[in-house]
Design an enzyme around this catalytic site. Structure first.
Site, PDB file in Angstrom:
ATOM      1  N   ARG A  34     -19.551  99.462 141.091  1.00  0.00           N
ATOM      2  CA  ARG A  34     -21.053  99.801 140.664  1.00  0.00           C
ATOM      3  C   ARG A  34     -21.586 100.783 141.356  1.00  0.00           C
ATOM      4  NH1 ARG A  34     -21.406  93.362 141.548  1.00  0.00           N
ATOM      5  NH2 ARG A  34     -20.696  94.277 143.674  1.00  0.00           N
ATOM      6  N   SER A  49     -22.742  95.138 136.148  1.00  0.00           N
ATOM      7  CA  SER A  49     -22.036  93.804 136.615  1.00  0.00           C
ATOM      8  C   SER A  49     -20.675  94.140 136.796  1.00  0.00           C
ATOM      9  CB  SER A  49     -22.443  92.743 135.136  1.00  0.00           C
ATOM     10  OG  SER A  49     -21.313  91.762 135.371  1.00  0.00           O
ATOM     11  N   GLY A  50     -20.176  93.866 137.572  1.00  0.00           N
ATOM     12  CA  GLY A  50     -18.680  94.284 137.726  1.00  0.00           C
ATOM     13  C   GLY A  50     -17.641  93.107 137.137  1.00  0.00           C
ATOM     14  N   LYS A 102     -31.904  92.608 138.556  1.00  0.00           N
ATOM     15  CA  LYS A 102     -30.857  92.917 139.443  1.00  0.00           C
ATOM     16  C   LYS A 102     -31.493  92.825 141.088  1.00  0.00           C
ATOM     17  CE  LYS A 102     -26.564  94.509 140.556  1.00  0.00           C
ATOM     18  NZ  LYS A 102     -25.282  94.421 139.728  1.00  0.00           N
ATOM     19  N   ARG A 161     -29.475  85.049 143.018  1.00  0.00           N
ATOM     20  CA  ARG A 161     -29.687  85.122 141.692  1.00  0.00           C
ATOM     21  C   ARG A 161     -30.657  84.125 141.306  1.00  0.00           C
ATOM     22  NH1 ARG A 161     -23.354  85.505 140.855  1.00  0.00           N
ATOM     23  NH2 ARG A 161     -23.705  83.215 141.336  1.00  0.00           N
ATOM     24  N   SER A 172     -28.566  89.072 138.451  1.00  0.00           N
ATOM     25  CA  SER A 172     -27.447  89.345 139.291  1.00  0.00           C
ATOM     26  C   SER A 172     -27.809  90.041 140.551  1.00  0.00           C
ATOM     27  CB  SER A 172     -26.564  90.196 138.530  1.00  0.00           C
ATOM     28  OG  SER A 172     -26.954  91.552 137.955  1.00  0.00           O
ATOM     29  N   ALA A 173     -26.731  90.171 141.481  1.00  0.00           N
ATOM     30  CA  ALA A 173     -27.009  90.357 142.688  1.00  0.00           C
ATOM     31  C   ALA A 173     -25.947  91.333 143.262  1.00  0.00           C
ATOM     32  CB  ALA A 173     -27.230  89.249 143.629  1.00  0.00           C
ATOM     33  N   ARG A 177     -16.403  84.642 132.620  1.00  0.00           N
ATOM     34  CA  ARG A 177     -16.622  85.847 131.703  1.00  0.00           C
ATOM     35  C   ARG A 177     -15.529  86.260 130.794  1.00  0.00           C
ATOM     36  NH1 ARG A 177     -18.752  88.317 137.041  1.00  0.00           N
ATOM     37  NH2 ARG A 177     -16.752  88.686 137.398  1.00  0.00           N
ATOM     38  N   SER A 183     -22.147  88.824 132.302  1.00  0.00           N
ATOM     39  CA  SER A 183     -22.193  88.637 133.667  1.00  0.00           C
ATOM     40  C   SER A 183     -22.200  87.220 133.984  1.00  0.00           C
ATOM     41  CB  SER A 183     -23.402  89.432 134.264  1.00  0.00           C
ATOM     42  OG  SER A 183     -24.630  88.961 133.924  1.00  0.00           O
ATOM     43  N   GLY A 184     -21.804  86.910 135.349  1.00  0.00           N
ATOM     44  CA  GLY A 184     -21.636  85.439 135.981  1.00  0.00           C
ATOM     45  C   GLY A 184     -22.645  85.056 136.620  1.00  0.00           C
TER      46      GLY A 184
END
EC number: 3.5.2.-
Lengths: 362, 362, 362, 362
Positions: free
Chosen positions: C51, C82-83, C158, C190, C228-229, C323, C342-343
């Site tokens: 990212r 999002s990775g 984010k 999150r 997401s974080a 995912r 994303s998760g």
């Protein structure tokens, strides 16, 4: 009592051919087997089924020798497995036998074994588990014929963790768990059993403990406990090792504390502790029969001033990094990769430190 | 020539703060930097982008100091990365500087750097690559001021591997590759460059080589080559290290051959080889500036008679197991986890063995 | 306002060639870019650096176009990554542009962007974060020209997570964190930002919230938050999408709730919600411009009565399983794998459920 | 003949409670069991021992019912496992029973089972294996009572791969293997058995084949073979499924070809092919009894124009990505995650394509 220590190779978790060979050659007598402590080649996590497979396979082999069903074999013999053979670690089991013998001159390796009752999911990682383990350790101490807790060098405890099925069961009953995350339950599960050992051996005062202390008050610990947790168990199995004046044979056990996973000096110290400080270190190295150690990540991931990535790695669990490192360091000293190195040291030595025990021929 | 060796910590692949600090404190002069050899915390595989990220980040930092664009920095300085900080290995880079200096009494650390031309996908892992690398090594040898190939102790080569994009490109042109599997191309890519070193240093006769020998005739090898392959490169970069009578400073380099990943004796031998055999080993250990080694799985997975699971593990690549083990063993001896340990030893020492080099202050 | 939505392919996290091409062809005007939401091919965990690499690479590309430094570009444009491109998910970024335009007849896609201040490690995952996010969402709502919260269909947030370095920093200051486990901080990180969205949009009453509710009171949630974080952030970035009567262009956005990761009906419902229920579904499928969804493991791991192994898998994190599943199901319907999945759905829909938004041309 | 198809849940690879329950309830008669095809929750690689554990556990359960030793059970019943329950895939086994019955009006599901002899390591992945498999398929065809090869819709073959032990054994004998890399042997092992099916069913002319064609001439393939390879086998087991005019019951089987892992249309086509084209699709969906499919990475990793990262991912094998995707897409259509999806399609359909079979009640 005389304790025998036999290394058994395993080509996979279902491979029992080496134990069969040693039985048929007469070097291991099936009726004398009391315990096995071994490494299997799974991932060491909640979905590591190599431990259950190994127990089932060895029980199947031993059943006809002992004239028992496979299930009864698994109840008679204490099977302790740690999954994860990272780095050079070699899948194997160490078979412990116990037979009648005259006491030797000087203390010798003795073993005591005890079990707790089954635990409910909501007891895992709580004081209920601490107290039951402490009671079982006291029974094992007596069985081993050890009067002085300082003669205890290694107490292996294997207990339950929370599986997804147990979490679901507890939730359906409204029972409160220490955590609802199966992988996250291991610190509590391992910590509670280690504190049970510490209480029984006088390393920690039970009055200082409570549910809130488990996996949190890391200044309270045992220096000889080596505990693990697996989804296949409901109760705890305790294997206590020390030197007893009532034991015979030519084996002794010692221990030391690893400052970190590259602490070669502690490996040598554990061996020296077993044979006595006046023994020739080089000779002692040749006489090492077995090593049992815990591997731990350094506090904050910082090892001797350098940042490691164990604690931030989302692909490979930190226990796997730590086991790989320590297993290699021990093997570089003793030459044998069939060593027991398991992960997770909650309440086993200070944070970042870990116990190591060595059984040596004298 | 005087070669300076500077360890730089990296908090993540984009963290350049420690290099910036050392530059601003004056201990590293940006114009003197000729190369960096470091470890990043990726997985070491085809999808490890930490190497490219580190190069980009360091180039961005150095660009204003050197009055160059980031791209020009990456062309001026040889960046060599190995991904994968398993076990205790610590992300870092070793910065090499080169400055004018009077020759010392006795040979001292010297460095020679050379590049090959870019390769087509179909040349990767073939004799075309062997010959170009050999030619570049000869140029590096001259640049380092080394007359006798026996004074060469470490030749780091980084070259291309086959990425999915390159495979697709070659297939669309009908070009034949050594393999169409990106991860499978590494043995060929690393092997060909190692053989290039061996040819240039007289360790292997080019007449004994052909395309078919690469990654197959494992009896042909270099004992000082340390090669790796990454998707971000199209050409090969050669960094040659040895001791030269024309060099100044107080550093020397030596090497040894690791019999396996737990060969602590070879670690000590490489250090002793650098300082000379009459040096006090304990003093030498305190003066180690950098270690560069390759980690290899034992042949057939059997380490000193015990089965390891490196070669059958589908979750963790064998190089990761091997690096974790060797990195821990070296750190247990030197106390510093900022060491360069990379995987894959095709044509670098005999199968199962691997090179290790040490730079020590004298 | 007129919002443009542009898909950009990425061959790796450092590959900016497709964005460069679209800029040079004139289809994307650099000065109009306000945000990017994309997928990179890392592991999605604390050690996913793809990212940061992507942000740095794209900033480097855009710097000369915008006459800004790369750092200033990253401040001007909201980069959300999002990775994790599990299954068929394709690395890409969706570039959002904003330009002047007359309002259309009927509501059209509008975007509002806002940032919070930086957070201290001890604020991550707490009410402090909830309140700051809620305030920022209100600013974004106004910027988007949206009066009715029901016109908001997707709020991407984010924010920061706890890295090992932040944990160490907090411990050294004696500051109490929601957890000391870096990977374990994601649910809190999150969850807090999702609750911030819920508070701002009236989905949750702030009076019902406290620090103890975060990542625990799962009956409190937003149906349009997608949070997401990442370790690279210290503040939160809010991107709010809805339909506004003040916006022009021919795009509309809609949303739905995924009952689980194989809920194809919800994918179709989100598309229908964007175009209006009387539109021809087949035509709508051809006009999908972008999909943004969250993937979640089923409660207890049980999917429609069958046990999945997502939650007990110690090798592959459950977010990666989830995912992979959802990405494939969406692609099976729309035919395009360049989707944002994303998760982690803490406080984003009910447990086990997850939000999905679709932007469609009308 | 009447073939029964019974889904059995497994809580872990050693959990036999659901099969026990179905036996005790009378819905499965142990003596009628001829085969099981199931998914276990390992990694699907060379070190996946969940398959062997499941076979041993189920054999232990069935032994007393059949009055056989566990080993004899495993010889009498064909156990076929695929490791890897990525995404939503659910660990289970499908139990096939065979009993006497009058032929129905119209063709019905029939099954034929055959085994080859054991193979030497050097035969794995060669024409020797192709020919033996072809001969066994012809025997299975006759046993199933199928005259027209076009009535065959699914041929499951499980054969050996090369384990590290087999590689070492072959090397010690100087025997040449198709590859010395255990994980690398799977394409050859799966490809050879698929070509055996293709030869027997007339899909490929044996004259067009040679050792060099295996895992290379990808234009030669079977459209109904579904083959896998595991370290626990030395011989090949063939389970052939088709519709026979001699069979009774109310089940039929059909198949289709998946263009890629998100090809929902092919899932529906396989179901339609089983019931006949004039059946109501919605009704057919409710009557699906079992699905068996292969999952494959798209050629070059490019799925419908978008780049996937399956083939460059060094952490997660491409088969795992592909299974996760296809399993989710099938479940999104049928609602049942207890489906058999395995990886590796060498010579099973065209590159990138894969077979899918459905058993449906009529």
């Amino acid at each position: 009592m005389r304790v025998g220590v036999h290394k058994v190779k395993m080509g996979n978790p279902g491979d029992v051919s080496d134990l069969k060979r040693q039985i048929e050659e007469g070097s291991i007598k099936p009726h004398e087997i009391v315990a096995m402590i071994g490494k299997t080649e799974g991932n060491g996590g909640a979905n590591d089924f190599t431990r259950g497979f190994a127990t089932q396979s060895l029980s199947l082999l031993l059943a006809p020798y002992l004239d028992l069903s496979p299930d009864a074999v698994a109840k008679r013999i204490a099977f302790v497995w740690s999954g994860g053979t990272e780095g050079v670690l070699s899948p194997h089991t160490t078979v412990f036998t116990r037979s009648e013998a005259e006491p030797a001159t000087g203390k010798r390796l003795a073993i005591g074994i005890a079990m707790t009752r089954d635990f409910l999911p909501e007891e895992v990682g709580t004081m209920a588990e601490v107290r039951e383990v402490a009671a079982a350790v006291r029974i094992a101490l007596e069985e081993a014929g050890i009067d002085d807790p300082r003669d205890v060098h290694y107490v292996q405890v294997k207990g339950p963790l929370l599986t997804p099925a147990l979490v679901t069961d507890a939730e359906s009953r409204g029972a409160k768990l220490v955590t609802n995350d199966p992988n996250g339950s291991k610190p509590y599960a391992r910590g509670a059993t280690a504190l049970g050992v510490a209480v029984a051996l006088g390393e920690v005062d039970e009055a200082d403990l409570s549910d809130d202390a488990i996996a949190k008050r890391m200044d309270l610990y045992s220096s000889v406990a080596n505990t693990s947790a697996g989804g296949e168990l409901r109760n705890c199995e305790i294997l206590l090792f020390g030197n007893s004046s009532k034991a015979g044979g030519d084996l002794r056990i010692g221990h030391a504390v690893l400052k970190d996973v590259v602490d070669g000096d502690a490996v040598r110290a554990a061996i020296a502790n077993a044979v006595g400080d006046d023994a020739d270190p080089a000779v002692a190295l040749d006489r090492v029969k077995a090593i049992f150690a815990k591997a731990e990540a350094p506090v904050g991931g910082m090892l001797r001033g350098s940042r490691t990535t164990m604690l931030s790695d989302a692909d490979i669990h930190y226990e796997r990094h730590a086991r790989a490192a320590l297993g290699a360091v021990i093997t570089s000293i003793t030459g044998d990769a069939k060593i027991f190195v398991s992960g997770g040291t909650e309440h086993q030595c200070k944070p970042g430190e870990a116990p190591i025990a060595a059984i040596v021929q004298v």
